[in-house]
Design an enzyme around this catalytic site. Structure first.
Site, PDB file in Angstrom:
ATOM      1  N   PHE A  15       0.818  -1.209   0.000  1.00 56.33           N
ATOM      2  CA  PHE A  15       0.000   0.000   0.000  1.00 56.33           C
ATOM      3  C   PHE A  15       0.855   1.265   0.000  1.00 56.33           C
ATOM      4  O   PHE A  15       0.435   2.289   0.534  1.00 56.33           O
ATOM      5  CB  PHE A  15      -0.916  -0.012   1.229  1.00 56.33           C
ATOM      6  CG  PHE A  15      -1.776  -1.249   1.296  1.00 56.33           C
ATOM      7  CD1 PHE A  15      -2.920  -1.347   0.534  1.00 56.33           C
ATOM      8  CD2 PHE A  15      -1.411  -2.322   2.087  1.00 56.33           C
ATOM      9  CE1 PHE A  15      -3.724  -2.482   0.579  1.00 56.33           C
ATOM     10  CE2 PHE A  15      -2.205  -3.461   2.149  1.00 56.33           C
ATOM     11  CZ  PHE A  15      -3.361  -3.541   1.393  1.00 56.33           C
ATOM     12  N   GLY A  41       3.911  -2.473  10.911  1.00 56.73           N
ATOM     13  CA  GLY A  41       3.054  -2.726   9.757  1.00 56.73           C
ATOM     14  C   GLY A  41       3.872  -3.028   8.522  1.00 56.73           C
ATOM     15  O   GLY A  41       4.192  -2.151   7.735  1.00 56.73           O
ATOM     16  N   GLY A  70      -3.126  -9.336   9.852  1.00 57.91           N
ATOM     17  CA  GLY A  70      -3.874  -8.380   9.051  1.00 57.91           C
ATOM     18  C   GLY A  70      -4.661  -7.402   9.895  1.00 57.91           C
ATOM     19  O   GLY A  70      -5.000  -7.672  11.049  1.00 57.91           O
ATOM     20  N   SER A 119       2.259  -4.598  18.136  1.00 53.61           N
ATOM     21  CA  SER A 119       3.099  -3.440  18.383  1.00 53.61           C
ATOM     22  C   SER A 119       3.154  -3.052  19.869  1.00 53.61           C
ATOM     23  O   SER A 119       4.222  -2.740  20.405  1.00 53.61           O
ATOM     24  CB  SER A 119       2.547  -2.286  17.542  1.00 53.61           C
ATOM     25  OG  SER A 119       3.107  -1.090  17.901  1.00 53.61           O
ATOM     26  N   ASP A 136       2.693   2.226  10.207  1.00 52.89           N
ATOM     27  CA  ASP A 136       1.694   1.876   9.175  1.00 52.89           C
ATOM     28  C   ASP A 136       0.962   0.609   9.625  1.00 52.89           C
ATOM     29  O   ASP A 136       0.778  -0.320   8.856  1.00 52.89           O
ATOM     30  CB  ASP A 136       2.402   1.659   7.825  1.00 52.89           C
ATOM     31  CG  ASP A 136       1.422   1.612   6.657  1.00 52.89           C
ATOM     32  OD1 ASP A 136       0.267   2.041   6.820  1.00 52.89           O
ATOM     33  OD2 ASP A 136       1.834   1.148   5.573  1.00 52.89           O
ATOM     34  N   HIS A 139      -5.094   1.405  11.683  1.00 49.68           N
ATOM     35  CA  HIS A 139      -5.389   2.778  11.256  1.00 49.68           C
ATOM     36  C   HIS A 139      -6.543   3.423  12.023  1.00 49.68           C
ATOM     37  O   HIS A 139      -6.919   4.552  11.718  1.00 49.68           O
ATOM     38  CB  HIS A 139      -5.691   2.803   9.753  1.00 49.68           C
ATOM     39  CG  HIS A 139      -4.445   2.760   8.905  1.00 49.68           C
ATOM     40  ND1 HIS A 139      -3.411   1.892   9.143  1.00 49.68           N
ATOM     41  CD2 HIS A 139      -4.068   3.501   7.833  1.00 49.68           C
ATOM     42  CE1 HIS A 139      -2.453   2.093   8.242  1.00 49.68           C
ATOM     43  NE2 HIS A 139      -2.835   3.068   7.435  1.00 49.68           N
TER      44      HIS A 139
HETATM   45  C1  LIG Z   1      -1.474  -1.204   5.764  1.00 50.82           C
HETATM   46  S1  LIG Z   1      -0.685  -2.702   6.179  1.00 50.82           S
HETATM   47  C2  LIG Z   1       1.049  -2.261   6.065  1.00 50.82           C
HETATM   48  C3  LIG Z   1       1.491  -1.996   4.664  1.00 50.82           C
HETATM   49  C4  LIG Z   1       2.984  -1.990   4.444  1.00 50.82           C
HETATM   50  N1  LIG Z   1       3.659  -0.986   5.228  1.00 50.82           N
HETATM   51  C5  LIG Z   1       3.319  -1.821   2.977  1.00 50.82           C
HETATM   52  O1  LIG Z   1       4.287  -1.104   2.647  1.00 50.82           O
HETATM   53  O2  LIG Z   1       2.656  -2.418   2.138  1.00 50.82           O
HETATM   54  C6  LIG Z   1      -0.937  -2.770   7.918  1.00 50.82           C
HETATM   55  C7  LIG Z   1      -0.254  -3.932   8.614  1.00 50.82           C
HETATM   56  O3  LIG Z   1      -0.278  -3.662  10.003  1.00 50.82           O
HETATM   57  C8  LIG Z   1      -0.430  -4.864  10.702  1.00 50.82           C
HETATM   58  N2  LIG Z   1      -0.965  -4.513  12.030  1.00 50.82           N
HETATM   59  C9  LIG Z   1      -2.165  -3.953  12.318  1.00 50.82           C
HETATM   60  N3  LIG Z   1      -2.286  -3.727  13.624  1.00 50.82           N
HETATM   61  C10 LIG Z   1      -1.133  -4.163  14.198  1.00 50.82           C
HETATM   62  C11 LIG Z   1      -0.654  -4.206  15.555  1.00 50.82           C
HETATM   63  N4  LIG Z   1      -1.383  -3.756  16.582  1.00 50.82           N
HETATM   64  N5  LIG Z   1       0.577  -4.717  15.775  1.00 50.82           N
HETATM   65  C12 LIG Z   1       1.327  -5.203  14.746  1.00 50.82           C
HETATM   66  N6  LIG Z   1       0.929  -5.172  13.450  1.00 50.82           N
HETATM   67  C13 LIG Z   1      -0.284  -4.657  13.180  1.00 50.82           C
HETATM   68  C14 LIG Z   1      -1.333  -5.713   9.854  1.00 50.82           C
HETATM   69  O4  LIG Z   1      -1.144  -7.096  10.128  1.00 50.82           O
HETATM   70  C15 LIG Z   1      -0.917  -5.294   8.439  1.00 50.82           C
HETATM   71  O5  LIG Z   1      -0.003  -6.207   7.872  1.00 50.82           O
END
Ligand SMILES: C[S@@+](CC[C@H](N)C(=O)[O-])C[C@H]1O[C@@H](n2cnc3c(N)ncnc32)[C@H](O)[C@@H]1O
Length: 209
Positions: A15, A41, A70, A119, A136, A139
């Site tokens: 993304f 992320g 995810g 995180s 990232d 959200h």
């Molecule tokens: C928008 S994607 C990241 C996109 C990535 N940075 C890229 O360049 O394509 C969001 C990611 O954050 C992870 N995520 C969401 N909440 C999280 C949390 N509390 N702790 C760790 N990872 C998390 C999800 O598993 C997902 O893979």
């Protein structure tokens, strides 16, 4: 961008726009003398490859934090669900196999340390001052705020905080990351650097804790 001689960033699902990835790459190179990099992320590794490639060039380390289960929008039936990332045996979404594949193809395993965890669990006892933090992950307002506030405290003076999906106008996108970045700025100790596409960037000028 011909980011790496081993893999094109555009061949990785994700993304991040080219100008955002190139900016992350440049920032990671600039802060190499300050401390290691960390992202929250990783998904399939697109941002990881941009940041990791800069770490390879500077002999630095990227810690890549993601539980790989995810976000809400990646789950079955949601807008950004990718069936290729569904683990049939475990009956759940799992981006870790694709992430590992990206790291291997980019030959970045000596410079990127995957941390498969939430995180908030990782940050709890984190003690190494960081040169760059890229946020990232989740959200929602609550999750973006928790990530930005907790990880910004771990940045060394001179280091940068970069946050993806910054949309100052509500009609352009979700407000969680934007409000979280503003909260870090309002708390003090950071100066504004730039916004590149939807990537917002602050630099730590003094520790306020
Ligand atoms: C928008 S994607 C990241 C996109 C990535 N940075 C890229 O360049 O394509 C969001 C990611 O954050 C992870 N995520 C969401 N909440 C999280 C949390 N509390 N702790 C760790 N990872 C998390 C999800 O598993 C997902 O893979």
């Amino acid at each position: 961008m011909s980011l790496s001689k081993f893999i094109s960033a555009n061949s990785i699902r994700g993304f991040l726009a080219d100008d955002e990835g190139e900016t992350l790459h440049r920032l990671a190179k600039e802060v190499a003398a300050i401390g290691p990099c960390l992202e929250v992320g990783s998904y399939c590794g697109k941002s990881t490859v941009y940041l990791g490639d800069a770490c390879r060039e500077t002999n630095n380390t990227l810690y890549a934090v993601d539980h790989h289960a995810g976000s809400e929008e990646h789950q079955v039936g949601e807008e950004y669900h990718d069936p290729d990332l569904y683990n049939d045996r475990e009956q759940c979404f799992d981006s870790f196999p694709m992430f590992k594949r990206s790291l291997k193809l980019a030959q970045l395993t000596d410079w990127v340390v995957p941390i498969v965890s939430r995180s908030d669990v990782v940050v709890r006892h984190w003690a190494t001052p960081l040169g760059l933090v890229f946020i990232d992950g989740g959200h929602s307002h609550e999750m973006a705020l928790a990530d930005c506030m907790s990880w910004s405290r771990k940045i060394a003076e001179g280091g940068v905080l970069a946050v993806h999906d910054i949309f100052p106008k509500p009609e352009e996108g979700g407000q969680g990351p934007y409000l979280a970045l503003e909260a870090v700025f309002d708390a003090g100790g950071f100066e504004r650097v730039a916004q590149v596409n939807s990537l917002g960037i602050l630099r730590k000028i003094r520790d306020t804790y």
